[in-house]
Design a protein around this motif. Structure first.
Motif, PDB file in Angstrom:
ATOM      1  N   HIS A  88      -6.426  67.714 -25.828  1.00  0.00           N
ATOM      2  CA  HIS A  88      -7.576  67.690 -26.737  1.00  0.00           C
ATOM      3  C   HIS A  88      -8.089  66.271 -26.956  1.00  0.00           C
ATOM      4  O   HIS A  88      -9.286  66.016 -26.907  1.00  0.00           O
ATOM      5  N   LEU A  91      -9.788  65.052 -23.722  1.00  0.00           N
ATOM      6  CA  LEU A  91     -11.097  65.662 -23.473  1.00  0.00           C
ATOM      7  C   LEU A  91     -12.118  65.214 -24.512  1.00  0.00           C
ATOM      8  O   LEU A  91     -13.284  65.027 -24.199  1.00  0.00           O
ATOM      9  N   TYR A  92     -11.658  65.009 -25.748  1.00  0.00           N
ATOM     10  CA  TYR A  92     -12.554  64.480 -26.780  1.00  0.00           C
ATOM     11  C   TYR A  92     -13.065  63.101 -26.356  1.00  0.00           C
ATOM     12  O   TYR A  92     -14.260  62.825 -26.372  1.00  0.00           O
ATOM     13  N   LEU A  95     -15.439  63.547 -23.201  1.00  0.00           N
ATOM     14  CA  LEU A  95     -16.709  64.253 -23.367  1.00  0.00           C
ATOM     15  C   LEU A  95     -17.538  63.746 -24.537  1.00  0.00           C
ATOM     16  O   LEU A  95     -18.738  63.529 -24.404  1.00  0.00           O
ATOM     17  N   GLN A 117      -9.612  75.870 -21.037  1.00  0.00           N
ATOM     18  CA  GLN A 117     -10.487  75.645 -22.183  1.00  0.00           C
ATOM     19  C   GLN A 117     -11.859  75.218 -21.674  1.00  0.00           C
ATOM     20  O   GLN A 117     -12.009  74.676 -20.582  1.00  0.00           O
ATOM     21  N   GLU A 118     -12.853  75.490 -22.493  1.00  0.00           N
ATOM     22  CA  GLU A 118     -14.246  75.297 -22.096  1.00  0.00           C
ATOM     23  C   GLU A 118     -14.542  73.871 -21.643  1.00  0.00           C
ATOM     24  O   GLU A 118     -15.252  73.651 -20.669  1.00  0.00           O
ATOM     25  N   SER A 119     -13.959  72.883 -22.330  1.00  0.00           N
ATOM     26  CA  SER A 119     -14.234  71.488 -21.977  1.00  0.00           C
ATOM     27  C   SER A 119     -13.744  71.165 -20.567  1.00  0.00           C
ATOM     28  O   SER A 119     -14.390  70.428 -19.826  1.00  0.00           O
ATOM     29  N   PHE A 122     -16.105  72.675 -18.101  1.00  0.00           N
ATOM     30  CA  PHE A 122     -17.317  71.850 -18.034  1.00  0.00           C
ATOM     31  C   PHE A 122     -17.112  70.687 -17.060  1.00  0.00           C
ATOM     32  O   PHE A 122     -17.961  70.414 -16.212  1.00  0.00           O
TER      33      PHE A 122
END
Length: 162
Positions: A88, A91-92, A95, A117-119, A122
């Motif tokens: 998390h 990816l934070y 993105l 997970q969506e991220s 992406f």
């Protein structure tokens, strides 16, 4: 740029005593090729985060001091909730803050990416993954294989690049 590491490595940690290929890859193959042969500096959980350190803070600090994030995609990564924190944060940073590039290594055939997970989906849609193929296991130490050339393409430039 104030960074200490060229890449922070995120991988599924095994809870069994048997050594698995991913851990062998993370602790033996990656350092041998990327550090010894190509001159990069990796940050690997379990090797560069010390006992007694607050894990969450240490992970965050090491990621901030890394130019890239390397995420090893395996079925184990989807099924294990414990990696959620470093994933998390990673990816934070990648993105939302857009200050860290992500390199996705698909270590086994994932098939459909629905469970991710969506991220992550992406990022895969944006840049794809670098796929580890079975034939690489015969000579994983060959830094001139297509796989390692692709990894190096996404890594930052090094001063002593070969």
């Amino acid at each position: 740029d104030g960074k200490i590491y060229d890449a922070y490595v995120i991988y599924p940690k095994s809870h069994t005593n048997e050594a698995n290929f991913v851990e062998y890859f993370v602790y033996q193959v990656m350092p041998d090729i990327l550090e010894n042969k190509c001159g990069y500096k990796l940050c690997i959980y379990g090797r560069d985060i010390y006992p007694g350190e607050d894990t969450a803070t240490a992970i965050e600090k090491r990621m901030q001091k890394s130019r890239r994030l390397i995420i090893l995609l395996t079925h184990q990564l989807f099924n294990c909730k414990e990696h959620a924190y470093d994933q998390h944060i990673a990816l934070y940073n990648a993105l939302i803050q857009n200050d860290t590039k992500v390199i996705l290594l698909e270590m086994e055939t994932i098939g459909t990416y629905e469970k991710l997970q969506e991220s992550l989906r992406f990022i895969i849609k944006q840049q794809g993954t670098i796929k580890w193929k079975e034939q690489h296991t015969v000579h994983p130490q060959s830094s001139n294989s297509k796989f390692w050339k692709q990894v190096r393409y996404y890594m930052p430039l090094t001063l002593k690049s070969s």
